[in-house]
Structure formats: C-alpha cells, structure tokens
Scaffold this motif. Sequence first.
Motif, PDB file in Angstrom:
ATOM      1  N   TRP A  12     -18.329 -89.878 -15.853  1.00  0.00           N
ATOM      2  CA  TRP A  12     -18.294 -88.684 -15.020  1.00  0.00           C
ATOM      3  C   TRP A  12     -17.980 -87.446 -15.855  1.00  0.00           C
ATOM      4  N   GLN A  13     -17.072 -87.587 -16.765  1.00  0.00           N
ATOM      5  CA  GLN A  13     -16.698 -86.476 -17.643  1.00  0.00           C
ATOM      6  C   GLN A  13     -17.918 -85.942 -18.384  1.00  0.00           C
ATOM      7  N   ASP A  14     -18.710 -86.839 -18.925  1.00  0.00           N
ATOM      8  CA  ASP A  14     -19.899 -86.441 -19.686  1.00  0.00           C
ATOM      9  C   ASP A  14     -20.933 -85.774 -18.781  1.00  0.00           C
ATOM     10  N   ARG A  15     -21.173 -86.364 -17.611  1.00  0.00           N
ATOM     11  CA  ARG A  15     -22.179 -85.819 -16.701  1.00  0.00           C
ATOM     12  C   ARG A  15     -21.810 -84.420 -16.214  1.00  0.00           C
ATOM     13  N   ILE A  16     -20.553 -84.248 -15.819  1.00  0.00           N
ATOM     14  CA  ILE A  16     -20.144 -82.957 -15.283  1.00  0.00           C
ATOM     15  C   ILE A  16     -20.054 -81.919 -16.384  1.00  0.00           C
ATOM     16  N   ARG A  17     -19.668 -82.331 -17.576  1.00  0.00           N
ATOM     17  CA  ARG A  17     -19.631 -81.375 -18.686  1.00  0.00           C
ATOM     18  C   ARG A  17     -21.027 -80.843 -18.982  1.00  0.00           C
ATOM     19  N   ILE A  77     -13.379 -85.251 -13.569  1.00  0.00           N
ATOM     20  CA  ILE A  77     -14.394 -84.309 -13.090  1.00  0.00           C
ATOM     21  C   ILE A  77     -13.812 -82.903 -13.001  1.00  0.00           C
ATOM     22  N   ALA A  78     -12.641 -82.779 -12.370  1.00  0.00           N
ATOM     23  CA  ALA A  78     -12.019 -81.464 -12.191  1.00  0.00           C
ATOM     24  C   ALA A  78     -11.694 -80.810 -13.528  1.00  0.00           C
ATOM     25  N   GLU A  79     -11.351 -81.618 -14.501  1.00  0.00           N
ATOM     26  CA  GLU A  79     -11.056 -81.065 -15.830  1.00  0.00           C
ATOM     27  C   GLU A  79     -12.287 -80.366 -16.400  1.00  0.00           C
ATOM     28  N   GLN A  80     -13.443 -80.940 -16.177  1.00  0.00           N
ATOM     29  CA  GLN A  80     -14.671 -80.328 -16.697  1.00  0.00           C
ATOM     30  C   GLN A  80     -15.070 -79.091 -15.899  1.00  0.00           C
ATOM     31  N   ARG A 241      -0.942 -82.478  -2.267  1.00  0.00           N
ATOM     32  CA  ARG A 241      -0.778 -83.446  -3.356  1.00  0.00           C
ATOM     33  C   ARG A 241      -2.042 -83.531  -4.199  1.00  0.00           C
ATOM     34  N   ARG A 242      -3.161 -83.682  -3.525  1.00  0.00           N
ATOM     35  CA  ARG A 242      -4.414 -83.821  -4.273  1.00  0.00           C
ATOM     36  C   ARG A 242      -4.774 -82.522  -4.982  1.00  0.00           C
ATOM     37  N   GLU A 243      -4.660 -81.391  -4.273  1.00  0.00           N
ATOM     38  CA  GLU A 243      -5.082 -80.128  -4.868  1.00  0.00           C
ATOM     39  C   GLU A 243      -4.188 -79.729  -6.029  1.00  0.00           C
ATOM     40  N   ARG A 244      -2.896 -80.030  -5.958  1.00  0.00           N
ATOM     41  CA  ARG A 244      -2.018 -79.731  -7.090  1.00  0.00           C
ATOM     42  C   ARG A 244      -2.441 -80.517  -8.329  1.00  0.00           C
ATOM     43  N   LEU A 245      -2.834 -81.747  -8.124  1.00  0.00           N
ATOM     44  CA  LEU A 245      -3.295 -82.555  -9.246  1.00  0.00           C
ATOM     45  C   LEU A 245      -4.613 -82.021  -9.796  1.00  0.00           C
ATOM     46  N   MET A 246      -5.503 -81.594  -8.921  1.00  0.00           N
ATOM     47  CA  MET A 246      -6.779 -81.057  -9.377  1.00  0.00           C
ATOM     48  C   MET A 246      -6.603 -79.693 -10.056  1.00  0.00           C
ATOM     49  N   ILE A 247      -5.641 -78.893  -9.611  1.00  0.00           N
ATOM     50  CA  ILE A 247      -5.330 -77.646 -10.311  1.00  0.00           C
ATOM     51  C   ILE A 247      -4.866 -77.964 -11.728  1.00  0.00           C
ATOM     52  N   ALA A 248      -4.000 -78.966 -11.864  1.00  0.00           N
ATOM     53  CA  ALA A 248      -3.538 -79.360 -13.195  1.00  0.00           C
ATOM     54  C   ALA A 248      -4.718 -79.754 -14.078  1.00  0.00           C
ATOM     55  N   ALA A 249      -5.641 -80.523 -13.517  1.00  0.00           N
ATOM     56  CA  ALA A 249      -6.809 -80.953 -14.287  1.00  0.00           C
ATOM     57  C   ALA A 249      -7.675 -79.764 -14.691  1.00  0.00           C
ATOM     58  N   ARG A 250      -7.915 -78.851 -13.747  1.00  0.00           N
ATOM     59  CA  ARG A 250      -8.735 -77.677 -14.063  1.00  0.00           C
ATOM     60  C   ARG A 250      -8.072 -76.805 -15.133  1.00  0.00           C
ATOM     61  N   CYS A 252      -6.211 -77.902 -17.529  1.00  0.00           N
ATOM     62  CA  CYS A 252      -6.434 -78.588 -18.809  1.00  0.00           C
ATOM     63  C   CYS A 252      -7.842 -78.303 -19.327  1.00  0.00           C
ATOM     64  N   GLY A 253      -8.823 -78.307 -18.434  1.00  0.00           N
ATOM     65  CA  GLY A 253     -10.188 -77.993 -18.853  1.00  0.00           C
ATOM     66  C   GLY A 253     -10.317 -76.576 -19.364  1.00  0.00           C
ATOM     67  N   ALA A 254      -9.672 -75.634 -18.691  1.00  0.00           N
ATOM     68  CA  ALA A 254      -9.706 -74.237 -19.131  1.00  0.00           C
ATOM     69  C   ALA A 254      -9.048 -74.087 -20.497  1.00  0.00           C
ATOM     70  N   ALA A 255      -7.902 -74.734 -20.678  1.00  0.00           N
ATOM     71  CA  ALA A 255      -7.198 -74.647 -21.962  1.00  0.00           C
ATOM     72  C   ALA A 255      -8.034 -75.244 -23.084  1.00  0.00           C
ATOM     73  N   GLU A 256      -8.705 -76.347 -22.800  1.00  0.00           N
ATOM     74  CA  GLU A 256      -9.560 -76.962 -23.812  1.00  0.00           C
ATOM     75  C   GLU A 256     -10.647 -75.982 -24.271  1.00  0.00           C
ATOM     76  N   ARG A 257     -11.294 -75.344 -23.316  1.00  0.00           N
ATOM     77  CA  ARG A 257     -12.352 -74.404 -23.691  1.00  0.00           C
ATOM     78  C   ARG A 257     -11.782 -73.217 -24.474  1.00  0.00           C
ATOM     79  N   LEU A 258     -10.634 -72.731 -24.058  1.00  0.00           N
ATOM     80  CA  LEU A 258     -10.016 -71.609 -24.751  1.00  0.00           C
ATOM     81  C   LEU A 258      -9.667 -71.971 -26.191  1.00  0.00           C
TER      82      LEU A 258
END
Length: 392
Positions: A12-17, A77-80, A241-250, A252-258
């Motif tokens: 999933w990570q590869d596909r969404i990226r 997925i959210a990380e990407q 609960r779910r959205e807080r976890l997905m915010i954390a993932a997003r 991480c994705g933003a930080a990776e790109r930066l």
Amino acid sequence: MSFTLPDSARDWQDRIRRFVEAELIPWEVEAEMNGGEIPPDIAARHERMALDLGLSRIDAPRAHGGLALPILDQVAIAEQTGRVTNALAWCCGEAQSWMFEACSPDQIDRFILPLMRGERHFCTAVTEAGAGSDVDDIATTARRDGDHYVIDGEKWHVTSANLADTVIVQAKIQGGAADGSHALFFVGLPAAGLSTLRTPAYTHTYRHHHPILRFDGVRVPAADRIGAEGQGMGFIHAWFRRERLMIAARCCGAAERLIEAATEFAAGRAIGGEPMARFQLVQAMLADSLAELHAARLVTYEAAEAHDRGLDVKALHARCSIAKLLASEMAGRVADRAVQIFGGRGYMRENVAERFSRELRVDRIWEGTSEIQRLIIAGSLLKRGLAGTIGP
C-alpha cells in the motif's frame, strides 16, 4: 526498537506513494497560487483515481464492500498522503468502521455506501466557539418534536462544508430521559434554518473551507439520528482515536518529504565553493530532524499495531494521543528547520517547506490540542500506571 512493516503495508505504501508523487504533488503550486483550487477536471480525476485505489473503503467492513485493512496498513497509507501539501490528498471521502456500528441499515444505504462510491461528501460539525477540545462543553441542542429533532446552535471550523452535501452534527439532547447527553445526526445540505455565518480565511491554502455554521430550528428526521440518544460522545471518541493516529502518520510523511527536500538542497547549494551540507550546523539540523522522525514513526507504527492486536480501548486512547503529540510536535520542528536550511527560498510560497510550515501548525490543534493529549497521557499514567499506558 526494531519495526518492519508487513508486506501488505509496504505494498500500500508503494502504491499510494506513486499516486501522490505522479498525480498530486505536481499540482501543489497551482493550488497554492489559486486559493487552493485546481482545474475541476483534474480534481475530478484525482477523486476517481483515489476511489479506484480504494481509499474511501480502507476502514469499511468487507460485508459492505470495504477493504477492512489493518490499522497499520491504513497508517502506511496516511503517511504517504501526508507528503502532499494544500490538502490535495483530501480528494475523496472515507467511510470509517465506527459508522457501520453506529448507523442503521437504512442509514448505511442512504449515507455511508454513497460516501464510499463518491456520490456523497461529508463534513463534520463538532467544535464551537466556547467548546474546542472539550467537546463535552458544546451548547448546540437537539430537542425531540414528534418524529423529528429540532437543532439549534453554532458550529465553528466545519472543514469541507463548502464541498459537502451532508453534515454530521453533534448536539446535546434537550429534554427527555437522555437530557444533557450527546447525539449525532445526519443533516442534508442545504437545509431550512441552516446558514453559513461567515467563512474565515485560514493560514493554509485549501479548497476545503472551514465556515461557521448556524443551526436555527433545523428539523431533522429521527431516522437520521446516528445511534441512540447518549451514544454520540462514544462515536466521537472512536473517530478521535483513529484520526489522531492518522494525523500522526501524515505528520511523519510530511517530515519525510521535508527532510528529503532539505537534504537535496543542502547537498547542491554551494557556499564558498563547498556544499552547504558540509557545514556542521546544517548537518545538525538534518540529523535532529531524521532522529525525531524515526522516533515518531516507530511510536505511530506501534500504536497502529497495538490497535490491530486488540489492545484495550482505554490504553489505545493514550497510545494514539502519544503518537499525535510526538509526531505533530516533531513535524513542526522539522518544517522550521527546513525553512532555515532553504533560507530565503524557504520563505517563498512555491517552496514545500514554506507551505508545510503553515499547514503542519494546525496538527497541534485540531482533533485535540497538544495540551489535551498531554492530559490524556498523564491521566492514563495515573490510572493505569506506566505499563498500562505504554506496555511493560
């Protein structure tokens, strides 16, 4: 701690990226310079592609045509999708698992399945001027009147309301056995008595606006109440609960790109004949950013895996708060360092660091501020101890 994503999450990570890099990121500057807007045909294509990828169905049960992915896969997925600015990744709605537990079969047919198909678009009205992170303090009321409810109140920061045809509104029951308890309702848009007071300008540049909505005697069929009277807060907690976890993932994705962008710039920018990346103070900013990303990512992955292994919901609540707190605070620091590394270029709106420096700031506020997350974490520590909060 060592953590390896399972094959399904990596797939999933590869596909969404690939989707994010090829389809969404190329439109960031266009969106930034045009009030968040991109050509309608492009926005429609992005929605079709997201739907074809299954992004609206990842948390929905298989019995209703969903993918029921493990939360760890959903985090991957959210990380990407977090790698792209200007909310371009918000290109389709998403049905969440709690909706299928809360909604009647009729509501699933009328609201949730059309959401999964891209035929309905939701917004959620929870926050109020006097009740932000303390959701229990809302003043909006729902009074039973025959086979309808009458809703009165004012809601702030109703994200995506300008693009929605349905609003999920949280209100306190007025009168009856459940007086003072919470309930959620579907309200179709437009609705008599529902008005937009104003649409404030926000720091970020999104086509998804956050208007202030006023409910003045809005009549809602009892059949459009979600769950029973008094269950609304439980559904909101599941969403948080779910959205807080997905915010954390997003984050991480933003930080990776930066980090990628800042590293590439520092390696190619010559100062006095030397690459800027050779200067130790620049290296320190990159090193700190990478170390913090690695730590936040591991915590986020572990919280997702804890969800998948069936951790007690109260302990999971704290785990999600830890992930959101660490990742959102981390991403803000990484964005600030990236702007510093880019220098004057980092202050230009065409630069990814400038956009993220504005966009990531809200992740420390919405779905519970950093201060609220600290209170949740400390409360868990005091009630359940160290092992009961983060594991033995």
